[in-house]
Design a protein around this motif. Structure first.
Motif, PDB file in Angstrom:
ATOM      1  N   LEU A  41       1.866  -8.497  10.543  1.00  0.00           N
ATOM      2  CA  LEU A  41       1.172  -9.428  11.566  1.00  0.00           C
ATOM      3  C   LEU A  41      -0.209  -9.217  11.859  1.00  0.00           C
ATOM      4  O   LEU A  41      -0.879 -10.343  11.872  1.00  0.00           O
ATOM      5  N   VAL A  42      -0.881  -7.979  11.193  1.00  0.00           N
ATOM      6  CA  VAL A  42      -2.393  -7.907  11.291  1.00  0.00           C
ATOM      7  C   VAL A  42      -2.479  -9.173  10.241  1.00  0.00           C
ATOM      8  O   VAL A  42      -3.766  -9.875  10.501  1.00  0.00           O
ATOM      9  N   ALA A  43      -2.095  -9.221   9.153  1.00  0.00           N
ATOM     10  CA  ALA A  43      -2.573 -10.179   8.123  1.00  0.00           C
ATOM     11  C   ALA A  43      -2.273 -11.719   8.637  1.00  0.00           C
ATOM     12  O   ALA A  43      -3.277 -12.647   8.221  1.00  0.00           O
ATOM     13  N   GLN A  44      -1.576 -11.903   9.656  1.00  0.00           N
ATOM     14  CA  GLN A  44      -1.313 -13.165  10.406  1.00  0.00           C
ATOM     15  C   GLN A  44      -2.135 -13.339  11.719  1.00  0.00           C
ATOM     16  O   GLN A  44      -1.988 -14.114  12.593  1.00  0.00           O
ATOM     17  N   LEU A  69      -6.326  -4.719   3.786  1.00  0.00           N
ATOM     18  CA  LEU A  69      -4.978  -4.759   4.651  1.00  0.00           C
ATOM     19  C   LEU A  69      -4.174  -3.504   4.198  1.00  0.00           C
ATOM     20  O   LEU A  69      -3.378  -2.797   4.929  1.00  0.00           O
ATOM     21  N   GLU A  70      -4.028  -3.524   2.645  1.00  0.00           N
ATOM     22  CA  GLU A  70      -3.061  -2.745   2.138  1.00  0.00           C
ATOM     23  C   GLU A  70      -3.352  -1.249   2.243  1.00  0.00           C
ATOM     24  O   GLU A  70      -2.550  -0.292   2.276  1.00  0.00           O
ATOM     25  N   GLY A  74       0.855  -1.242   0.094  1.00  0.00           N
ATOM     26  CA  GLY A  74      -0.033   0.036   0.117  1.00  0.00           C
ATOM     27  C   GLY A  74       0.747   1.338  -0.084  1.00  0.00           C
ATOM     28  O   GLY A  74       0.426   2.447  -0.420  1.00  0.00           O
ATOM     29  N   ILE A  75       2.167   1.257   0.448  1.00  0.00           N
ATOM     30  CA  ILE A  75       2.884   2.294   0.787  1.00  0.00           C
ATOM     31  C   ILE A  75       3.527   2.915  -0.660  1.00  0.00           C
ATOM     32  O   ILE A  75       4.276   3.823  -0.786  1.00  0.00           O
ATOM     33  N   HIS A  76       3.027   1.886  -1.567  1.00  0.00           N
ATOM     34  CA  HIS A  76       3.564   2.298  -3.125  1.00  0.00           C
ATOM     35  C   HIS A  76       2.432   2.645  -3.910  1.00  0.00           C
ATOM     36  O   HIS A  76       2.686   2.903  -4.996  1.00  0.00           O
ATOM     37  N   ALA A  77       1.369   2.706  -3.449  1.00  0.00           N
ATOM     38  CA  ALA A  77       0.065   2.958  -4.365  1.00  0.00           C
ATOM     39  C   ALA A  77       0.290   4.189  -4.982  1.00  0.00           C
ATOM     40  O   ALA A  77      -0.156   4.445  -6.039  1.00  0.00           O
ATOM     41  N   TRP A  78       0.797   5.408  -4.474  1.00  0.00           N
ATOM     42  CA  TRP A  78       0.873   6.721  -5.134  1.00  0.00           C
ATOM     43  C   TRP A  78       1.467   6.681  -6.393  1.00  0.00           C
ATOM     44  O   TRP A  78       1.108   7.376  -7.275  1.00  0.00           O
ATOM     45  N   TYR A  79       2.589   5.794  -6.699  1.00  0.00           N
ATOM     46  CA  TYR A  79       3.034   5.590  -7.964  1.00  0.00           C
ATOM     47  C   TYR A  79       2.460   5.304  -8.911  1.00  0.00           C
ATOM     48  O   TYR A  79       2.160   5.845 -10.048  1.00  0.00           O
ATOM     49  N   TYR A  80       1.422   4.385  -8.763  1.00  0.00           N
ATOM     50  CA  TYR A  80       0.712   3.819  -9.974  1.00  0.00           C
ATOM     51  C   TYR A  80      -0.425   4.511  -9.762  1.00  0.00           C
ATOM     52  O   TYR A  80      -1.060   4.681 -11.067  1.00  0.00           O
ATOM     53  N   ALA A 129      -6.310   4.842  -4.762  1.00  0.00           N
ATOM     54  CA  ALA A 129      -4.814   4.376  -4.715  1.00  0.00           C
ATOM     55  C   ALA A 129      -4.479   2.986  -4.760  1.00  0.00           C
ATOM     56  O   ALA A 129      -4.032   2.230  -5.414  1.00  0.00           O
ATOM     57  N   ILE A 130      -5.480   2.174  -3.524  1.00  0.00           N
ATOM     58  CA  ILE A 130      -5.297   0.924  -3.732  1.00  0.00           C
ATOM     59  C   ILE A 130      -5.732   0.128  -4.827  1.00  0.00           C
ATOM     60  O   ILE A 130      -5.303  -0.891  -5.286  1.00  0.00           O
ATOM     61  N   ASP A 131      -6.834   0.604  -5.487  1.00  0.00           N
ATOM     62  CA  ASP A 131      -7.156   0.077  -6.867  1.00  0.00           C
ATOM     63  C   ASP A 131      -6.065   0.154  -7.866  1.00  0.00           C
ATOM     64  O   ASP A 131      -6.016  -1.049  -8.592  1.00  0.00           O
ATOM     65  N   ALA A 132      -5.505   1.343  -7.969  1.00  0.00           N
ATOM     66  CA  ALA A 132      -4.386   1.325  -8.974  1.00  0.00           C
ATOM     67  C   ALA A 132      -3.339   0.143  -8.662  1.00  0.00           C
ATOM     68  O   ALA A 132      -2.773  -0.317  -9.538  1.00  0.00           O
ATOM     69  N   LEU A 133      -2.966  -0.179  -7.360  1.00  0.00           N
ATOM     70  CA  LEU A 133      -2.150  -1.045  -6.942  1.00  0.00           C
ATOM     71  C   LEU A 133      -2.594  -2.434  -7.273  1.00  0.00           C
ATOM     72  O   LEU A 133      -1.538  -3.201  -8.050  1.00  0.00           O
TER      73      LEU A 133
END
Length: 348
Positions: free
Chosen positions: A200-203, A278-279, A45-51, A263-267
């Motif tokens: 960790l949240v995902a687990q 989660l992202e 998710g921390i890379h979503a802005w590039y996409y 943003a997450i949709d773009a990712l």
């Protein structure tokens, strides 16, 4: 039929010959510059802005054809630009400082500081007897070889008066950091909080109750973190492209803050298997904890406080016993930043 003097015909032909190429050059579209860009880690998710910026055409508007690859460590993202494999990356400014001390002509330059606070931490189980930095002596800590938190551990150790040689390190794959801690294969792990918190949240682990975090920023390490860096060659040969790259990314950050779902949709278009909820939570965690700090809100995302940055270079120089201490201007260049008003954001 009207007679045209030969002299006028010749002058007209001469003018056409002179000005036609100039007119064609003036009307020709600017050339598109291909840029290879490497991330610090796998898609998150921390890379979503590039996409998001890519999908909105912000790079295209700047005549940039951006190719984004996944990475394997924020420190490694620096060395890949130094090697010439990439022209730009999302990497660690502290690794730039170390590189600039020994190879100043090859070290890349940070042009847009995204992580106003370095998200380095040691995580351990809440049930562990590790409560402070000093408790790490004699313990086994896990980390990927290229992890920035691992590379910066000697700074943390020096600041807190422990002997780093009394810590045992276990090299592990990035995706195993949380699992190996939970299975007691290591006693602690050097991590990026923005990555491990959500892993960790995902687990189904509560990172606030089940995990103890020893944040570098709370233990005397006042460092900046990741941002957009570019090669010196790109700055020298195409400064306008660097400015355009920063403008496009800044717009992507702005839009991601305003509409994180988009943003997450773009990712997700690039990585359909991600957990979108989660992202998104990871993106919001990073924005609130390491990007939109009070300092960034005042100076604008992308910039640094000069006094603090100088102190961080001093810390690095002492801890790593650098043979030369690079000047701040050789590591960070704010001249490519958009106006402050265009970089002051807030999370809704």
């Amino acid at each position: 039929m009207r007679f045209v003097p030969l002299r006028r015909v010749l002058l007209g032909a001469l003018a056409a010959a002179v000005f036609a190429p100039m007119m064609a050059h003036a009307q020709a579209p600017a050339a598109v510059t291909p840029i290879k860009f490497v991330l610090d880690w796998k898609l998150q998710g921390i890379h979503a802005w590039y996409y998001l910026a890519m999908d909105k055409g912000y790079f295209a508007q700047e005549k940039i054809d951006l190719t984004v690859d996944q990475g394997d460590g924020s420190a490694n993202a620096v060395t890949k630009v130094m090697a010439g494999t990439y022209q730009a990356s999302f990497g660690d400014v502290n690794a730039i400082v170390q590189a600039a001390a020994t190879r100043p002509d090859q070290a890349p330059v940070m042009v847009y500081m995204l992580y106003n606070t370095a998200p380095y931490a040691i995580m351990t189980k809440a049930s562990s007897n590790i409560r402070t930095v000093k408790d790490l002596q004699g313990k086994t800590i896990g980390s990927p070889a290229g992890g920035a938190a691992y590379k910066m551990f000697s700074v943390l150790a020096e600041k807190n008066g422990i002997d780093p040689s009394k810590v045992t390190w276990t090299n592990m794959a990035p995706n195993l950091q949380e699992q190996m801690l939970l299975r007691d294969q290591v006693e602690a792990s050097a991590v990026f909080t923005v990555t491990s918190y959500m892993n960790l949240v995902a687990q189904n682990v509560d990172p606030d109750k089940d995990i103890r975090w020893i944040n570098y920023s709370e233990n005397g390490i006042d460092l900046y973190g990741n941002g957009v860096l570019v090669s010196r060659q790109l700055i020298k040969e195409k400064p306008q492209v660097v400015a355009g790259l920063v403008r496009a990314i800044n717009k992507g950050v702005r839009d991601a803050i305003a509409n994180p779902d988009a943003a997450i949709d773009a990712l997700a278009k690039r990585e359909p298997l991600i957990n979108k909820d989660l992202e998104k939570r990871r993106l919001m965690y990073a924005l609130k904890n390491v990007v939109l700090t009070p300092e960034a809100m005042k100076n604008g995302v992308g910039d640094v406080n000069d006094e603090r940055f100088a102190r961080s270079i001093d810390q690095l120089a002492k801890a790593f016993e650098l043979t030369a201490k690079p000047a701040a201007k050789d590591v960070f260049d704010r001249s490519f930043l958009p106006p402050v008003a265009e970089r002051q954001f807030s999370v809704k």
